[in-house]
Design an enzyme around this catalytic site. Structure first.
Site, PDB file in Angstrom:
ATOM      1  N   HIS A 182      43.333  42.701  44.791  1.00 44.28           N
ATOM      2  CA  HIS A 182      43.815  42.049  43.570  1.00 44.28           C
ATOM      3  C   HIS A 182      44.987  42.860  43.042  1.00 44.28           C
ATOM      4  CE1 HIS A 182      39.608  40.185  43.347  1.00 44.28           C
ATOM      5  NE2 HIS A 182      40.474  39.318  43.859  1.00 44.28           N
ATOM      6  N   ARG A 240      46.953  38.470  39.815  1.00 44.66           N
ATOM      7  CA  ARG A 240      45.753  38.825  40.601  1.00 44.66           C
ATOM      8  C   ARG A 240      45.832  38.403  42.080  1.00 44.66           C
ATOM      9  NH1 ARG A 240      39.817  38.879  40.181  1.00 44.66           N
ATOM     10  NH2 ARG A 240      38.887  37.448  41.675  1.00 44.66           N
ATOM     11  N   ASN A 257      40.035  37.542  47.990  1.00 46.31           N
ATOM     12  CA  ASN A 257      38.597  37.838  48.024  1.00 46.31           C
ATOM     13  C   ASN A 257      37.726  36.603  47.814  1.00 46.31           C
ATOM     14  OD1 ASN A 257      36.676  39.819  48.592  1.00 46.31           O
ATOM     15  ND2 ASN A 257      36.241  40.172  46.400  1.00 46.31           N
ATOM     16  N   HIS A 313      38.171  47.887  43.988  1.00 47.26           N
ATOM     17  CA  HIS A 313      38.652  47.000  42.916  1.00 47.26           C
ATOM     18  C   HIS A 313      38.591  47.743  41.581  1.00 47.26           C
ATOM     19  CE1 HIS A 313      38.587  42.923  44.944  1.00 47.26           C
ATOM     20  NE2 HIS A 313      37.952  43.665  45.850  1.00 47.26           N
ATOM     21  N   SER A 314      39.103  47.092  40.543  1.00 44.69           N
ATOM     22  CA  SER A 314      38.860  47.536  39.173  1.00 44.69           C
ATOM     23  C   SER A 314      38.802  46.285  38.295  1.00 44.69           C
ATOM     24  CB  SER A 314      39.973  48.478  38.680  1.00 44.69           C
ATOM     25  OG  SER A 314      41.173  47.782  38.423  1.00 44.69           O
ATOM     26  N   GLU A 389      34.045  48.914  41.909  1.00 47.03           N
ATOM     27  CA  GLU A 389      34.902  48.581  40.770  1.00 47.03           C
ATOM     28  C   GLU A 389      35.133  49.880  39.996  1.00 47.03           C
ATOM     29  OE1 GLU A 389      36.126  45.542  39.921  1.00 47.03           O
ATOM     30  OE2 GLU A 389      34.872  44.124  41.032  1.00 47.03           O
TER      31      GLU A 389
HETATM   32  O1  0X9 Z   1      35.695  38.951  41.634  1.00 49.83           O
HETATM   33  C1  0X9 Z   1      35.951  39.806  42.500  1.00 49.83           C
HETATM   34  O2  0X9 Z   1      36.517  39.535  43.556  1.00 49.83           O
HETATM   35  C2  0X9 Z   1      35.544  41.260  42.260  1.00 49.83           C
HETATM   36  N1  0X9 Z   1      35.732  41.618  40.884  1.00 49.83           N
HETATM   37  S1  0X9 Z   1      37.239  41.739  40.267  1.00 49.83           S
HETATM   38  O3  0X9 Z   1      37.107  41.867  38.835  1.00 49.83           O
HETATM   39  N2  0X9 Z   1      37.925  43.089  40.776  1.00 49.83           N
HETATM   40  O4  0X9 Z   1      37.991  40.625  40.657  1.00 49.83           O
HETATM   41  C3  0X9 Z   1      34.085  41.427  42.575  1.00 49.83           C
HETATM   42  C4  0X9 Z   1      33.674  41.000  43.940  1.00 49.83           C
HETATM   43  C5  0X9 Z   1      32.231  41.211  44.165  1.00 49.83           C
HETATM   44  N3  0X9 Z   1      31.747  40.357  45.214  1.00 49.83           N
HETATM   45  C6  0X9 Z   1      31.169  40.845  46.304  1.00 49.83           C
HETATM   46  N4  0X9 Z   1      31.014  42.109  46.449  1.00 49.83           N
HETATM   47  N5  0X9 Z   1      30.756  39.998  47.217  1.00 49.83           N
HETATM   48 ZN    ZN Z   2      39.426  42.891  42.097  1.00 47.22          ZN
END
Ligand code: 0X9
Ligand code: ZN
Length: 425
Positions: A182, A240, A257, A313-314, A389
């Site tokens: 992201h 993003r 993602n 991620h964050s 995160e």
């Molecule tokens: O939504 C996302 O892709 C991630 N959070 S973010 O705020 N950085 O966008 C979390 C992804 C978690 N999903 C899995 N680990 N499957």
């Molecule tokens: Zn992210």
């Protein structure tokens, strides 16, 4: 950041978005925007309804407990009049973005020489990140090299650094990292840079580091979404997704993602709306970034297999285990994963007291389909495939714009955690 596509759409629809995607060279100004964390008291719909006429940009889109949102200056009076239960995350988002953009000079000593540690005092331009990695790999040619996992929409390399030990290049199971999936999550590239830097610079002097480098081959890709990252530096700090256009829509970008070819077809964990922040694409794996990353991941699986994958991620301070696509599914080695995640969270906390929450992704955060960690677990058969995160939590602090003074502490606590995990797993 908490976010679900369903909630995201509910939220995005009624709000007048601050600015449409600008043309090249026109940078969105967030001057005078204040970012708030609003307690929803479990009635997010009511809060969103109250905000519907304001000019605002949501930060976290899953507003079960709280809603993080940037309010434009012209809407602040109306916002204050609502007297919501809110705390301030950024007094002036534009000012904090300007502060963050005081990039240091690259500080490279010379080509193919170890970069200075001052690199971790500030954020940097994309071109300098590329130089950083070229110099780092150039300084340790016996233990590292730059590789390319594919190409972005706009033709940038999905480059990475491959680090190996005494067994020789490619002889051990993979430890595999992705950063900057992201675009706006800038701290992730810095943290994986710090880990790469420590692995290489400590290899010959620190026996614990030598042991982990001798045991695994590291493949670290700092920018899985380089186009998006560049766009956050030129046009919109809060971008993003990737920068792929789709016919029939003026909205740009697919969420890398949500595009992985595993459980992509399920509903409820991604969006089919091209304008959504979690747009999944028209078909599984149909972005150039995912095509490259999938092929590279398969090559690691076919070679020595994947011991550990981390998607960095964050923000929110979470260690997320499988799975994203189903809130009751658990990995076959779930108990072992939980033990390791507990140890990792404890180790991270030892440095500065920073608390990371851990647990299965879907039940801990929210449902995601087409995510990298589910693909890595079930298709690429990684023993461990986690999302981390990074800082901050978001509570009484910033969000994606993490002050530069926190780059080093954030990196150090993760490095200490990684040394523990890599020695223990
Ligand atoms: O939504 C996302 O892709 C991630 N959070 S973010 O705020 N950085 O966008 C979390 C992804 C978690 N999903 C899995 N680990 N499957
Ligand atoms: Zn992210």
């Amino acid at each position: 950041m908490k976010l679900t596509s369903v909630v995201a759409q509910l939220l995005l629809a009624p709000l007048a978005l601050a600015a449409a995607a600008p043309g090249v060279g026109k940078k969105i100004s967030y001057d005078g925007y204040k970012v708030f964390r609003i307690s929803t008291h479990h009635d997010a719909a009511e809060v969103k309804d109250q905000l519907k006429s304001l000019t605002a940009v949501p930060f976290n889109l899953n507003a079960d407990e709280h809603l993080d949102i940037a309010i434009a200056p012209e809407s602040l009076a109306a916002f204050n009049a609502l007297e919501l239960d809110a705390e301030v995350l950024h007094q002036d988002l534009g000012a904090d973005i300007k502060e963050e953009a005081k990039f240091g000079a690259y500080g490279g000593v010379s080509a193919n020489a170890v970069p200075s540690l001052t690199w971790f005092n500030t954020y940097h331009a994309y071109a300098d990140h590329v130089t950083f990695f070229n110099d780092l790999a150039g300084a340790f040619p016996q233990n590292s090299e730059i590789f390319n996992a594919g190409t972005s929409v706009q033709g940038r390399n999905l480059f990475g650094i491959h680090i190996w030990g005494s067994g020789g290049k490619g002889s051990k199971p993979a430890v595999y990292f992705h950063g900057t999936v992201h675009a706006r999550e800038w701290i992730t590239a810095k943290v994986v840079e710090y880990i790469s830097y420590q692995l290489l610079t400590k290899y010959s002097t620190d026996t614990a580091v030598k042991a982990i480098v001798d045991k695994y081959d590291f493949y670290i890709i700092p920018f899985a979404n380089p186009d998006g990252f560049v766009y956050t530096q030129t046009n919109d700090r809060l971008w993003r997704k990737n920068r792929m256009t789709r016919s029939g829509s003026s909205c740009v970008g697919t969420d890398i993602n949500r595009n992985w070819p595993y459980k992509w077809e399920l509903t409820g964990g991604a969006s089919t709306d091209k304008c959504s922040e979690t747009y999944k694409g028209l078909a599984a794996g149909d972005t150039p970034e995912n095509k490259g990353l999938v092929a590279f991941t398969k090559s690691l699986q076919a070679s020595k297999g994947i011991k550990l994958y981390i998607d960095w991620h964050s923000f929110g301070q979470y260690i997320l285990l499988p799975y994203g696509f189903d809130c009751s599914a658990r990995a076959s080695n779930h108990a072992r994963q939980t033990t390791l995640a507990t140890g990792l969270a404890n180790k991270i906390r030892e440095s500065y007291g920073t608390r990371f929450t851990y647990g299965p992704s879907c039940s801990t955060l929210y449902k995601t389909t087409g995510s990298s960690t589910d693909y890595l677990t079930d298709v690429a058969k990684a023993e461990l495939a986690w999302t981390i995160e990074l800082r901050p939590t978001g509570s009484s602090s910033s969000g994606f714009i993490l002050p530069a003074a926190q780059i080093l502490p954030s990196s150090i606590e993760q490095w200490e955690g990684m040394k523990y995990l890599l020695a223990t797993m």
